[in-house]
Design a protein around this motif. Structure first.
Motif, mmCIF file in Angstrom:
data_model
loop_
_atom_site.group_PDB
_atom_site.id
_atom_site.type_symbol
_atom_site.label_atom_id
_atom_site.label_comp_id
_atom_site.label_asym_id
_atom_site.label_seq_id
_atom_site.Cartn_x
_atom_site.Cartn_y
_atom_site.Cartn_z
ATOM 1 N N LYS A 102 0.955 -1.283 -0.075
ATOM 2 C CA LYS A 102 0.083 0.005 0.125
ATOM 3 C C LYS A 102 0.847 1.304 0.025
ATOM 4 O O LYS A 102 2.122 1.379 0.299
ATOM 5 N N ALA A 103 0.136 2.320 -0.524
ATOM 6 C CA ALA A 103 1.058 3.665 -0.446
ATOM 7 C C ALA A 103 1.226 4.266 0.864
ATOM 8 O O ALA A 103 2.400 4.814 1.118
ATOM 9 N N GLU A 104 0.171 4.294 1.739
ATOM 10 C CA GLU A 104 0.531 5.083 3.183
ATOM 11 C C GLU A 104 0.814 4.196 4.309
ATOM 12 O O GLU A 104 0.015 2.970 4.264
ATOM 13 N N ASN A 106 3.407 2.348 4.601
ATOM 14 C CA ASN A 106 3.818 0.718 3.983
ATOM 15 C C ASN A 106 5.100 0.480 5.020
ATOM 16 O O ASN A 106 5.876 1.369 5.607
ATOM 17 N N GLN A 315 -2.312 -6.396 -4.963
ATOM 18 C CA GLN A 315 -1.733 -5.335 -5.514
ATOM 19 C C GLN A 315 -2.645 -4.739 -6.559
ATOM 20 O O GLN A 315 -2.940 -3.481 -6.751
ATOM 21 N N LYS A 319 -4.515 -1.075 -6.509
ATOM 22 C CA LYS A 319 -4.274 -0.168 -7.504
ATOM 23 C C LYS A 319 -5.688 0.664 -8.046
ATOM 24 O O LYS A 319 -5.921 1.746 -8.437
ATOM 25 N N MET A 323 -4.560 3.125 -4.050
ATOM 26 C CA MET A 323 -3.645 2.923 -2.715
ATOM 27 C C MET A 323 -2.738 2.233 -2.718
ATOM 28 O O MET A 323 -2.047 2.008 -1.843
ATOM 29 N N GLU A 324 -2.230 1.970 -4.050
ATOM 30 C CA GLU A 324 -0.958 1.153 -4.198
ATOM 31 C C GLU A 324 0.430 2.161 -4.164
ATOM 32 O O GLU A 324 0.246 3.207 -4.366
ATOM 33 N N LYS A 325 1.459 1.212 -3.674
ATOM 34 C CA LYS A 325 2.519 2.099 -3.674
ATOM 35 C C LYS A 325 3.124 2.364 -4.844
ATOM 36 O O LYS A 325 3.382 1.320 -5.705
ATOM 37 N N LYS A 326 3.787 3.395 -5.105
ATOM 38 C CA LYS A 326 4.347 3.805 -6.524
ATOM 39 C C LYS A 326 5.453 3.254 -6.772
ATOM 40 O O LYS A 326 6.351 3.229 -5.962
#
Length: 326
Positions: A102-104, A106, A315, A319, A323-326
């Motif tokens: 996740k993006a936040e 993580n 994932q 997406k 909310m996915e980690k870039k």
């Protein structure tokens, strides 16, 4: 030749560390990376109880609660400071994948920083309210969220973007509501989320259905929906699924046991053998039934492959929620 063979074997044993028969030689710890109550805590306590009760493990086994960041605080410590500690295991579920993706909030640490030992159970997400809530059905909640997303406070036992958050917002997301507009409050474990609900601090919670059983029996909460393929039995037989309520979605929560990344071969073999035996014990089956958990055993190899596949699926889900980690 015999003397040489004995000498060689002795050297091999010394070089390989503990022998299979020696491990475990001292008390073991199983960590629940959350506060008391909730799925991880219940799983860890059931696991240690039945392993001792069936004499599959002769050594003392204790459970430690390590709350913080939906499991991320513990993972940072475990992956760096305990990576060769054969005497500390932990239980986890989809958050070990979600928190890494996740993006936040993580974490750089995921299942690849552990030794997956076995999947033991599967559970399902659930949406619940206090028994005397004005929201009598899931449709009531969805309709109110459509009118004003900020008018309802939703809670779960994990960080934003993590498992309970996904469980909580799944019905709204599938109903066309922007998940980012929903007011979500995170707690360290399902037990704290339930306490907040009962204390009238939040309106709705999303968590694993098995952790709600005692509150349902006590008449303190009402489950509006289970995120399972079909209705569950026992205490939940009258709870409709999302699909029954026109929402085509489900959320399966597996639970498994993990060891350190650099676990010794002897320790890994011990747990491979022991957890397989556990899955076949009548006492374990009775414990699963008592907690409304469904058995779903996968050995270390199967579990590791499953985690790889799950990581890909989650994932994609993150997406779709942005909310996915870039």
């Amino acid at each position: 030749m015999l003397a040489l063979s004995v000498t060689a074997c002795s050297k091999d044993t010394a070089n390989s560390g503990k022998s299979t028969s020696a491990y475990p030689e001292k008390p073991l710890v199983v960590v629940a990376p959350s506060g008391a109550g909730g799925g991880w805590d219940l799983t860890a306590r059931s696991l240690t109880k039945i392993l001792n009760k069936t004499n599959l493990v002769a050594q003392t086994m204790t459970v430690e609660n390590k709350p913080g960041g939906g499991g991320t605080v513990f993972m940072a410590e475990y992956a760096t400071q305990e990576k060769a500690n054969d005497y500390k295991l932990f239980v986890n579920s989809p958050p070990i994948l979600i928190n890494h993706l996740k993006a936040e909030g993580n974490t750089p640490y995921g299942y690849k920083d552990t030794t997956p030992l076995a999947q033991l159970t599967k559970d399902y997400g659930a949406i619940a309210v206090k028994a005397d809530s004005k929201y009598k059905t899931l449709k009531d909640v969805i309709n109110q969220l459509k009118k004003n997303p900020k008018s309802i406070t939703v809670a779960g036992g994990s960080a934003p973007g993590s498992m309970d958050h996904l469980v909580s917002i799944l019905p709204a997301y599938k109903s066309g509501i922007d998940p980012k507009s929903i007011k979500y409050v995170a707690y360290d474990g399902g037990g704290e989320a339930v306490a907040s609900l009962l204390g009238d601090n939040v309106d709705v919670i999303g968590t694993d259905v098995s952790s709600l059983g005692e509150y349902v029996k006590a008449g303190k909460i009402k489950i509006l929906a289970v995120e399972s393929p079909e209705r569950l039995g026992g205490d939940y037989k009258d709870v409709p699924t999302l699909k029954e309520q026109g929402i085509d979605a489900e959320f399966i929560i597996w639970r498994g046991v993990f060891g350190p990344k650099e676990m010794s071969k002897d320790a890994k073999k011990f747990w491979d053998d022991t957890l397989k035996k556990l899955s076949e014990k009548e006492e374990w089956k009775a414990e699963l039934k008592a907690n409304n958990w469904e058995p779903e055993y996968k050995d270390s190899e199967e579990f590791t492959k499953f985690l790889k596949d799950q990581e890909t699926m989650i994932q994609k889900m993150l997406k779709s929620l942005g909310m996915e980690k870039k």
